[in-house]
Write an enzyme that holds these catalytic residues in place. Sequence first.
Site, PDB file in Angstrom:
ATOM      1  N   ASP A 187      -4.315   9.539   4.169  1.00  0.00           N
ATOM      2  CA  ASP A 187      -4.820   9.167   2.850  1.00  0.00           C
ATOM      3  C   ASP A 187      -6.342   9.084   2.938  1.00  0.00           C
ATOM      4  O   ASP A 187      -6.880   8.286   3.712  1.00  0.00           O
ATOM      5  CB  ASP A 187      -4.227   7.815   2.443  1.00  0.00           C
ATOM      6  CG  ASP A 187      -4.589   7.408   1.022  1.00  0.00           C
ATOM      7  OD1 ASP A 187      -5.701   7.711   0.569  1.00  0.00           O
ATOM      8  OD2 ASP A 187      -3.741   6.760   0.379  1.00  0.00           O
TER       9      ASP A 187
ATOM     10  N   HIS B  68      -3.409  10.753  -1.489  1.00  0.00           N
ATOM     11  CA  HIS B  68      -3.591   9.338  -1.801  1.00  0.00           C
ATOM     12  C   HIS B  68      -2.303   8.744  -2.326  1.00  0.00           C
ATOM     13  O   HIS B  68      -1.745   9.224  -3.318  1.00  0.00           O
ATOM     14  CB  HIS B  68      -4.703   9.206  -2.837  1.00  0.00           C
ATOM     15  CG  HIS B  68      -5.113   7.798  -3.128  1.00  0.00           C
ATOM     16  ND1 HIS B  68      -5.101   6.802  -2.177  1.00  0.00           N
ATOM     17  CD2 HIS B  68      -5.550   7.214  -4.283  1.00  0.00           C
ATOM     18  CE1 HIS B  68      -5.528   5.672  -2.722  1.00  0.00           C
ATOM     19  NE2 HIS B  68      -5.791   5.898  -3.995  1.00  0.00           N
TER      20      HIS B  68
ATOM     21  N   SER C 291      -3.557   1.712  -4.811  1.00  0.00           N
ATOM     22  CA  SER C 291      -4.974   1.754  -4.446  1.00  0.00           C
ATOM     23  C   SER C 291      -5.620   0.387  -4.673  1.00  0.00           C
ATOM     24  O   SER C 291      -5.175  -0.605  -4.090  1.00  0.00           O
ATOM     25  CB  SER C 291      -5.653   2.870  -5.243  1.00  0.00           C
ATOM     26  OG  SER C 291      -6.890   3.217  -4.694  1.00  0.00           O
TER      27      SER C 291
END
Length: 517
Positions: free
Chosen positions: A458, A486, A235
Amino acid sequence: MSLRRRLLAVTASLAAVTLALTGCISAMIPDQAEPAPGPSRPPVTDGVSAELLPFYEQTIEWQPCEGADEGYYDCATVTAPLDWENPGAGEIDLAVIRRHADSGEPIASLLTNPGGPGASGVALIRDSASFAAGEPLREAYDVIGFDPRGVGESTAVRCLDAAEMDAYLYDVPGSPRGTAAWEAELTDRNTGFAEACEANSDGILPYITTIQAARDLDLLRGVLGDEQLHYLGYSYGTFLGATYAKLYPERVGRLVLDGAIDPAVSGQDVSTTQAVGFESALRAFMAQCLAGSDCPFRGTVDDAMADLGTLLASVDARPLEGSDGRQLGADTLMTGIIAALYSEDSWPYLTTGLSNALSGNPDLMLQLADFYNGREGGVYADNSTEAFRAYNCMDYPVADEAEDDAAAALLAAEAPTVAPYWVGPDACAVWPYPPTGVREPITAAGAAPIIVVGTTNDPATPYDWSVSLADQLESGVLVTRVGEGHTGYNKGDACVDAAVEGYLVDGTVPEDGLRCE
């Protein structure tokens, strides 16, 4: 009017949504077989300027970690310049944890970052190393977690106490949504938050930036004794890793960036794209929910989304009171929804939470929002909210009014359920310091292959960002996971896991464009 920025983390705390609700704690227990720790390597100082040598030459003094399996993990503090452009201006501390390689003969250190910005890498490795790194990586590497500057156990951003944070995050505005009075109320809250951060953070706010954190990352590489950086970032951790590659392409070893952020997009575009991503994930959730027998919604996905919109509008007008006296308004309900959309494993709890809310019981949705906000037992387990704000306000230029208006129109068209609870005053407009970050493509010319993993639906870091980052990087290699949730590595997809582990362990570069279905 601006859009609230949400650059979200993949962390053990969000994984714990499922773990805590089921009562399962096995994933949080360290492996029991104790490895034989290898000796620490001497610092690597090649190419380091004289003024920075005192930092790169420091010897790490490892100690047993509190709350971790002694002998398996050790912890330390590394000293870094407060300002890398002016190393004599002060110092900060970086908290580091090391999980020794099962083999006892590590390839090198594998540094990890769970995202955020603001998630604790120390907590992730201490509490759930298996969530961060699969068994082959734990076998081959000393897995390193660290709290970036401003975060957790490092020199940290501090703003509000628990009661003040509850009021900031959960209190329902007294004015109707969208009115001038509502906007003024939220602006006042944001101003108070920013002033508290400035008052309580001991002068570090101007230096809480990704550029500074990437310089810290190279310091950690050096003092750990590694010639090159081996890194697994999730991320926001992909932006940190890509920034490192921009600054130090010649020091890039084996980098994997999972759930990428596009470094070239503006903060406004980030926010808008994420909102559309969550709308898409919410529709996928609804499709699965409607196929089950316990779904509180009926009809088509469009019907269910409309009914959810009605629920959101209802609690916006008349919040539900939880068993602890807190109120569930529309913003908190949306936070709980978003927390559960990170992983399909959490979707059953979202079904139950929404069903309970429709019946007047908000407790489960409050609990999901609490996981998102790092709130446990009435206190905040970390400073992720404060650090998140500090990094984003320094990294992203504030949007102008025309950009705001265009984004709001796009959201209304493409994310109609999420949009009403995504638009609001930009908290960074009242931050004490102007942003210093730039938004531009990163090529990292001359770097070794960099693997970028993207998941097709995602919600937090949309797939297009991974495609874009892989294209920007001169040595980028795209691996696609077809699915929901995710990030892609260590999520049960053998194809993705083999690609990531084959590269990090053996140096085998996967086929560019590999698609794992």
